[in-house]
Structure formats: C-alpha cells, structure tokens
Write a protein that holds these residues in place. Structure first.
Motif, PDB file in Angstrom:
ATOM      1  N   LYS A   1       0.815  -1.214   0.000  1.00 54.38           N
ATOM      2  CA  LYS A   1       0.000   0.000   0.000  1.00 54.38           C
ATOM      3  C   LYS A   1       0.854   1.272   0.000  1.00 54.38           C
ATOM      4  O   LYS A   1       0.336   2.366   0.156  1.00 54.38           O
ATOM      5  CB  LYS A   1      -0.911   0.005   1.231  1.00 54.38           C
ATOM      6  N   GLN A   2       2.170   1.091  -0.150  1.00 55.92           N
ATOM      7  CA  GLN A   2       3.127   2.202  -0.165  1.00 55.92           C
ATOM      8  C   GLN A   2       3.211   2.939   1.181  1.00 55.92           C
ATOM      9  O   GLN A   2       3.545   4.118   1.238  1.00 55.92           O
ATOM     10  CB  GLN A   2       2.798   3.197  -1.290  1.00 55.92           C
ATOM     11  N   HIS A   3       2.919   2.250   2.270  1.00 55.45           N
ATOM     12  CA  HIS A   3       3.010   2.814   3.619  1.00 55.45           C
ATOM     13  C   HIS A   3       4.366   2.427   4.222  1.00 55.45           C
ATOM     14  O   HIS A   3       4.440   1.651   5.176  1.00 55.45           O
ATOM     15  CB  HIS A   3       1.865   2.319   4.505  1.00 55.45           C
ATOM     16  N   HIS A   4       5.410   2.974   3.651  1.00 57.87           N
ATOM     17  CA  HIS A   4       6.775   2.592   4.020  1.00 57.87           C
ATOM     18  C   HIS A   4       7.107   2.911   5.471  1.00 57.87           C
ATOM     19  O   HIS A   4       7.727   2.105   6.160  1.00 57.87           O
ATOM     20  CB  HIS A   4       7.778   3.250   3.072  1.00 57.87           C
ATOM     21  N   LYS A   5       6.708   4.089   5.917  1.00 59.11           N
ATOM     22  CA  LYS A   5       7.046   4.494   7.283  1.00 59.11           C
ATOM     23  C   LYS A   5       6.411   3.554   8.311  1.00 59.11           C
ATOM     24  O   LYS A   5       7.060   3.151   9.271  1.00 59.11           O
ATOM     25  CB  LYS A   5       6.598   5.935   7.522  1.00 59.11           C
ATOM     26  N   GLN A   6       5.153   3.184   8.111  1.00 59.85           N
ATOM     27  CA  GLN A   6       4.493   2.262   9.031  1.00 59.85           C
ATOM     28  C   GLN A   6       5.108   0.868   8.948  1.00 59.85           C
ATOM     29  O   GLN A   6       5.204   0.164   9.953  1.00 59.85           O
ATOM     30  CB  GLN A   6       2.983   2.178   8.743  1.00 59.85           C
ATOM     31  N   ALA A   7       5.509   0.463   7.758  1.00 60.77           N
ATOM     32  CA  ALA A   7       6.110  -0.862   7.586  1.00 60.77           C
ATOM     33  C   ALA A   7       7.440  -0.978   8.319  1.00 60.77           C
ATOM     34  O   ALA A   7       7.798  -2.069   8.787  1.00 60.77           O
ATOM     35  CB  ALA A   7       6.305  -1.160   6.102  1.00 60.77           C
ATOM     36  N   ILE A   8       8.151   0.132   8.452  1.00 60.23           N
ATOM     37  CA  ILE A   8       9.462   0.105   9.113  1.00 60.23           C
ATOM     38  C   ILE A   8       9.346  -0.406  10.544  1.00 60.23           C
ATOM     39  O   ILE A   8      10.200  -1.173  10.999  1.00 60.23           O
ATOM     40  CB  ILE A   8      10.131   1.498   9.048  1.00 60.23           C
ATOM     41  N   ALA A   9       8.303  -0.027  11.256  1.00 62.15           N
ATOM     42  CA  ALA A   9       8.144  -0.498  12.640  1.00 62.15           C
ATOM     43  C   ALA A   9       8.049  -2.022  12.693  1.00 62.15           C
ATOM     44  O   ALA A   9       8.698  -2.669  13.528  1.00 62.15           O
ATOM     45  CB  ALA A   9       6.915   0.140  13.274  1.00 62.15           C
ATOM     46  N   PHE A  10       7.272  -2.614  11.803  1.00 66.87           N
ATOM     47  CA  PHE A  10       7.102  -4.068  11.786  1.00 66.87           C
ATOM     48  C   PHE A  10       8.357  -4.770  11.272  1.00 66.87           C
ATOM     49  O   PHE A  10       8.788  -5.777  11.821  1.00 66.87           O
ATOM     50  CB  PHE A  10       5.880  -4.452  10.946  1.00 66.87           C
ATOM     51  N   LEU A  11       8.937  -4.223  10.207  1.00 62.67           N
ATOM     52  CA  LEU A  11      10.175  -4.799   9.679  1.00 62.67           C
ATOM     53  C   LEU A  11      11.294  -4.692  10.702  1.00 62.67           C
ATOM     54  O   LEU A  11      12.093  -5.620  10.857  1.00 62.67           O
ATOM     55  CB  LEU A  11      10.586  -4.086   8.386  1.00 62.67           C
ATOM     56  N   GLY A  12      11.359  -3.564  11.382  1.00 62.02           N
ATOM     57  CA  GLY A  12      12.399  -3.355  12.391  1.00 62.02           C
ATOM     58  C   GLY A  12      12.294  -4.354  13.528  1.00 62.02           C
ATOM     59  O   GLY A  12      13.298  -4.929  13.961  1.00 62.02           O
ATOM     60  N   ARG A  13      11.076  -4.567  14.015  1.00 62.10           N
ATOM     61  CA  ARG A  13      10.888  -5.555  15.094  1.00 62.10           C
ATOM     62  C   ARG A  13      11.277  -6.942  14.607  1.00 62.10           C
ATOM     63  O   ARG A  13      11.952  -7.690  15.323  1.00 62.10           O
ATOM     64  CB  ARG A  13       9.444  -5.540  15.587  1.00 62.10           C
ATOM     65  N   ALA A  14      10.847  -7.294  13.417  1.00 58.45           N
ATOM     66  CA  ALA A  14      11.173  -8.610  12.876  1.00 58.45           C
ATOM     67  C   ALA A  14      12.678  -8.760  12.672  1.00 58.45           C
ATOM     68  O   ALA A  14      13.266  -9.782  13.041  1.00 58.45           O
ATOM     69  CB  ALA A  14      10.432  -8.833  11.558  1.00 58.45           C
ATOM     70  N   PHE A  15      13.299  -7.733  12.112  1.00 59.24           N
ATOM     71  CA  PHE A  15      14.742  -7.774  11.860  1.00 59.24           C
ATOM     72  C   PHE A  15      15.527  -7.865  13.163  1.00 59.24           C
ATOM     73  O   PHE A  15      16.430  -8.696  13.298  1.00 59.24           O
ATOM     74  CB  PHE A  15      15.173  -6.540  11.055  1.00 59.24           C
ATOM     75  N   GLU A  16      15.192  -7.016  14.125  1.00 58.31           N
ATOM     76  CA  GLU A  16      15.931  -7.030  15.393  1.00 58.31           C
ATOM     77  C   GLU A  16      15.763  -8.376  16.105  1.00 58.31           C
ATOM     78  O   GLU A  16      16.716  -8.912  16.655  1.00 58.31           O
ATOM     79  CB  GLU A  16      15.469  -5.888  16.295  1.00 58.31           C
ATOM     80  N   THR A  17      14.574  -8.933  16.068  1.00 55.62           N
ATOM     81  CA  THR A  17      14.339 -10.239  16.679  1.00 55.62           C
ATOM     82  C   THR A  17      15.169 -11.316  15.986  1.00 55.62           C
ATOM     83  O   THR A  17      15.834 -12.124  16.646  1.00 55.62           O
ATOM     84  CB  THR A  17      12.835 -10.595  16.619  1.00 55.62           C
ATOM     85  N   ALA A  18      15.145 -11.326  14.660  1.00 51.91           N
ATOM     86  CA  ALA A  18      15.930 -12.316  13.904  1.00 51.91           C
ATOM     87  C   ALA A  18      17.419 -12.159  14.185  1.00 51.91           C
ATOM     88  O   ALA A  18      18.138 -13.152  14.340  1.00 51.91           O
ATOM     89  CB  ALA A  18      15.643 -12.176  12.410  1.00 51.91           C
ATOM     90  N   GLU A  19      17.864 -10.928  14.273  1.00 45.48           N
ATOM     91  CA  GLU A  19      19.284 -10.692  14.551  1.00 45.48           C
ATOM     92  C   GLU A  19      19.662 -11.189  15.945  1.00 45.48           C
ATOM     93  O   GLU A  19      20.720 -11.785  16.136  1.00 45.48           O
ATOM     94  CB  GLU A  19      19.614  -9.209  14.401  1.00 45.48           C
ATOM     95  N   MET A  20      18.782 -10.977  16.916  1.00 43.40           N
ATOM     96  CA  MET A  20      19.062 -11.468  18.272  1.00 43.40           C
ATOM     97  C   MET A  20      19.180 -12.986  18.289  1.00 43.40           C
ATOM     98  O   MET A  20      20.089 -13.534  18.922  1.00 43.40           O
ATOM     99  CB  MET A  20      17.952 -11.017  19.230  1.00 43.40           C
ATOM    100  N   ILE A  21      18.282 -13.654  17.609  1.00 44.06           N
ATOM    101  CA  ILE A  21      18.328 -15.118  17.556  1.00 44.06           C
ATOM    102  C   ILE A  21      19.615 -15.577  16.868  1.00 44.06           C
ATOM    103  O   ILE A  21      20.305 -16.480  17.335  1.00 44.06           O
ATOM    104  CB  ILE A  21      17.074 -15.684  16.851  1.00 44.06           C
ATOM    105  N   PHE A  22      19.947 -14.928  15.768  1.00 42.71           N
ATOM    106  CA  PHE A  22      21.177 -15.255  15.032  1.00 42.71           C
ATOM    107  C   PHE A  22      22.401 -15.018  15.910  1.00 42.71           C
ATOM    108  O   PHE A  22      23.318 -15.840  15.949  1.00 42.71           O
ATOM    109  CB  PHE A  22      21.245 -14.393  13.768  1.00 42.71           C
TER     110      PHE A  22
END
Length: 142
Positions: A39-60
């Motif tokens: 939907k081109q809502h990049h700013k809102q997507a960053i919050a979800f992507l950021g949480r997912a990325f940080e979580t994945a990085e912690m596990i890694f």
C-alpha cells in the motif's frame, strides 16, 4: 546484541528465552509489513520490519542458526533498507545492510571446514551487496 531500538527491553528478554516462538512473531511482523509496503506505507512498515529484523538478529547472535533464519534475516535487512530508502533515509538503510554484511562475514570465519555453509553465507553477502547497489539507484529516484 543489536543496537537498534525496535524492541523494548521486556520483548528482548522474551526473545532471548523463547527463540522458537519469537521466530513465529518474526514471520507475523514480516507479513504485516509486506501488506503495508504493498500500500506504499513505508514508514508504518518500518516499525514491523524493524521488530522482525531485530528479533531475527538477536536469535542469530545467540548462535541459534538455521538456513531459514539466515534467509529471513537477510531478506528482512533488505526490505527494511529499501523501506528506509523510500522515505529518504538512505544512510540508515546503508548502515543496516553494512552491519549485517559484516556480521555474516564474521560468521564465515567460524565456519571453516563447512564449505556448504560458507557458500551459503557468501550468497547472502552477495544479496546484501546487490541491495546496497540498488539503494544508490533508488535514492536518485527520490
């Protein structure tokens, strides 16, 4: 441990003690972010992507490694970087990709004798390198 601020300290503790369950949350956040990106809502997507990325990085970082985790982590970094680039924050995008690239390069040093794993990590580094190149073109379009 990551230097990002997408997760609160309580969530970080939960991820450390529940890595398998946390992976399910990664996939949920990624899915929600993909819908926002469509939907081109990049700013809102960053919050979800950021949480997912940080979580994945912690596990890694906790050495809980799997092919699926590494693919997901690499994909999330690229998606997050592109979302940041879309809102004219190319410096943050570049830093995210560079940090993951360095992290994977360090992992290669620990995988001596596991040639299949080294090739796999090198493939992830190649994807990150290509994404960084795309950011240069993308920032010119903004």
């Amino acid at each position: 441990m990551s230097e990002y601020h997408y997760l609160c300290p309580i969530n970080k503790l939960w991820v450390d003690s529940h890595p398998r369950e946390a992976f399910s949350r990664i996939l949920e956040n990624k899915s929600h972010a993909e819908q926002l990106l469509k939907k081109q809502h990049h700013k809102q997507a960053i919050a979800f992507l950021g949480r997912a990325f940080e979580t994945a990085e912690m596990i890694f970082d906790n050495r809980i490694e799997s092919t699926q985790l590494t693919i997901t982590l690499t994909g999330l970094a690229i998606m997050l970087a592109h979302a940041y680039a879309k809102i004219s924050k190319v410096d943050i995008a570049t830093a995210i990709l560079q940090r993951l690239r360095q992290k994977i390069q360090r992992e290669i040093k620990f995988t001596v004798g596991y040639s299949t794993k080294v090739v796999y990590f090198e493939h992830c580094i190649q994807a990150i390198t290509e994404a960084r190149s795309d950011l240069s073109f993308q920032s010119q379009d903004i």
